[in-house]
Design an enzyme around this catalytic site. Structure first.
Site, PDB file in Angstrom:
ATOM      1  N   ASP A 164       0.827  -1.208   0.000  1.00  0.00           N
ATOM      2  CA  ASP A 164       0.000   0.000   0.000  1.00  0.00           C
ATOM      3  C   ASP A 164       0.861   1.257   0.000  1.00  0.00           C
ATOM      4  O   ASP A 164       2.007   1.243   0.447  1.00  0.00           O
ATOM      5  CB  ASP A 164      -0.871   0.045   1.269  1.00  0.00           C
ATOM      6  CG  ASP A 164      -2.027  -0.938   1.212  1.00  0.00           C
ATOM      7  OD1 ASP A 164      -2.053  -1.798   0.315  1.00  0.00           O
ATOM      8  OD2 ASP A 164      -2.905  -0.845   2.090  1.00  0.00           O
ATOM      9  N   ASP A 165       0.254   2.335  -0.455  1.00  0.00           N
ATOM     10  CA  ASP A 165       0.733   3.728  -0.291  1.00  0.00           C
ATOM     11  C   ASP A 165       1.796   4.183  -1.289  1.00  0.00           C
ATOM     12  O   ASP A 165       2.306   5.292  -1.165  1.00  0.00           O
ATOM     13  CB  ASP A 165       1.241   4.005   1.138  1.00  0.00           C
ATOM     14  CG  ASP A 165       0.162   3.834   2.196  1.00  0.00           C
ATOM     15  OD1 ASP A 165      -0.981   3.493   1.827  1.00  0.00           O
ATOM     16  OD2 ASP A 165       0.456   4.037   3.383  1.00  0.00           O
ATOM     17  N   HIS A 183      -6.201   3.063  -4.059  1.00  0.00           N
ATOM     18  CA  HIS A 183      -6.069   3.270  -2.602  1.00  0.00           C
ATOM     19  C   HIS A 183      -6.400   4.732  -2.272  1.00  0.00           C
ATOM     20  O   HIS A 183      -5.791   5.308  -1.383  1.00  0.00           O
ATOM     21  CB  HIS A 183      -4.647   2.882  -2.183  1.00  0.00           C
ATOM     22  CG  HIS A 183      -4.453   2.691  -0.697  1.00  0.00           C
ATOM     23  ND1 HIS A 183      -5.349   2.035   0.096  1.00  0.00           N
ATOM     24  CD2 HIS A 183      -3.439   3.077   0.125  1.00  0.00           C
ATOM     25  CE1 HIS A 183      -4.897   2.012   1.352  1.00  0.00           C
ATOM     26  NE2 HIS A 183      -3.750   2.652   1.395  1.00  0.00           N
ATOM     27  N   HIS A 189       3.890  -2.109   3.100  1.00  0.00           N
ATOM     28  CA  HIS A 189       3.889  -0.762   2.517  1.00  0.00           C
ATOM     29  C   HIS A 189       5.196  -0.546   1.754  1.00  0.00           C
ATOM     30  O   HIS A 189       6.271  -0.700   2.344  1.00  0.00           O
ATOM     31  CB  HIS A 189       3.750   0.299   3.619  1.00  0.00           C
ATOM     32  CG  HIS A 189       2.430   0.240   4.322  1.00  0.00           C
ATOM     33  ND1 HIS A 189       2.161  -0.652   5.331  1.00  0.00           N
ATOM     34  CD2 HIS A 189       1.285   0.953   4.127  1.00  0.00           C
ATOM     35  CE1 HIS A 189       0.908  -0.479   5.736  1.00  0.00           C
ATOM     36  NE2 HIS A 189       0.360   0.484   5.029  1.00  0.00           N
ATOM     37  N   HIS A 202      -5.526   9.735   0.350  1.00  0.00           N
ATOM     38  CA  HIS A 202      -5.226   8.902   1.527  1.00  0.00           C
ATOM     39  C   HIS A 202      -5.272   9.720   2.818  1.00  0.00           C
ATOM     40  O   HIS A 202      -4.315   9.768   3.588  1.00  0.00           O
ATOM     41  CB  HIS A 202      -3.842   8.268   1.360  1.00  0.00           C
ATOM     42  CG  HIS A 202      -3.611   7.076   2.239  1.00  0.00           C
ATOM     43  ND1 HIS A 202      -3.311   7.167   3.582  1.00  0.00           N
ATOM     44  CD2 HIS A 202      -3.627   5.762   1.979  1.00  0.00           C
ATOM     45  CE1 HIS A 202      -3.149   5.965   4.083  1.00  0.00           C
ATOM     46  NE2 HIS A 202      -3.342   5.084   3.138  1.00  0.00           N
TER      47      HIS A 202
HETATM   48 ZN   LIG Z   1      -2.627   3.146   3.110  1.00  0.00          ZN
END
Ligand SMILES: [Zn+2]
Length: 256
Positions: A74-75, A124, A218, A128
């Protein structure tokens, strides 16, 4: 599965019952507080745990005896993503990247690389933001659609979505019904963005590893890159096959 509708419906039924009962027999005020607190506790826990499916159906793992798992990041994209990609190539593993829209704008070349190397890309959100939980459905839709459009520019429209922090609410659920995304959670949270000690992060994953799992990492730090290499070695030793999350769940990653 206990959903928000069931919880709220049950809570309202209890309140109506208590109100009717109080006509015959006066009730102490705290008798009404108990169901309110229970309803609130369930709502807070359900909203905070992506696996609960409290507001919307989520995909968190599969039941299988096949030694298959999905590694998800993620991210990103960030400069660390390039090192993640190198490792995935070295160990011949395909993974899934839930990308943030504004990060794609910063590193379009890295997104292209993720796609070229055969990994899956999911949505995502664009910003965020923790405060997204207070956004209107329309504002959430903008977060989802702008990121879809960015990804669609490089491949097709993504169908996989992961909520930031794994938090859901009724407005996000409504927005996702409009966009039609599959909501992908996880069952192994590495806490790689929270814990400092690489060994602790690795051990959290290693002790929870089981067929059908979805691992959350991540692609934002060297720490995770280091943990990833240990993890990929472990998967190889234990004869696990790491596949994209859409392959594991047997759902489409993109709109045709
Ligand atoms: Zn995230």
């Amino acid at each position: 599965m206990l959903t928000h509708k069931v919880n709220t419906g049950f809570f309202l039924a209890v309140l109506i019952f208590l109100a009717a009962y109080s006509f015959y027999q006066p009730l102490a005020w705290w008798v009404l507080i108990i169901p309110v607190l229970l309803w609130l506790t369930i709502a807070v826990i359900g909203s905070g745990l992506v696996q609960s499916g409290y507001h919307i159906k989520t995909y968190n793992r599969i039941q299988t005896t096949d030694k298959k798992i999905a590694v998800t990041f993620d991210d990103g994209p960030t400069p660390s993503t390039e090192k993640v990609l190198e490792l995935l190539k070295k160990y011949n593993v395909k993974a899934t990247f839930f990308c943030i829209g504004k990060q794609i704008e910063k590193h379009p070349d890295i997104l292209q690389k993720i796609i070229n190397e055969g990994h899956t890309v999911g949505n995502h959100t664009y910003n965020h933001l923790p405060q997204m939980n207070f956004f209107s459905t329309d504002k959430i839709l903008t977060e989802l659609k702008s990121t879809d459009a960015l990804i669609q520019h490089y491949i097709l429209k993504p169908l996989l979505f992961r909520p930031p922090y794994g938090v859901t609410n009724p407005r996000l659920a409504r927005a996702l019904k409009t966009t039609g995304h599959y909501v992908v959670g996880w069952n192994i949270r590495s806490l790689d963005a929270v814990i400092e000690d690489e060994n602790k992060i690795f051990n959290r994953i290693a002790t929870r590893l089981a067929p059908g799992s979805i691992i959350l990492l991540h692609d934002t730090s060297q720490k995770t890159v280091n943990v990833l290499e240990q993890l990929l070695i472990l998967l190889q030793q234990q004869h696990y096959e790491a596949v994209t999350v859409n392959q594991l769940l047997n759902i489409p990653a993109y709109e045709k």
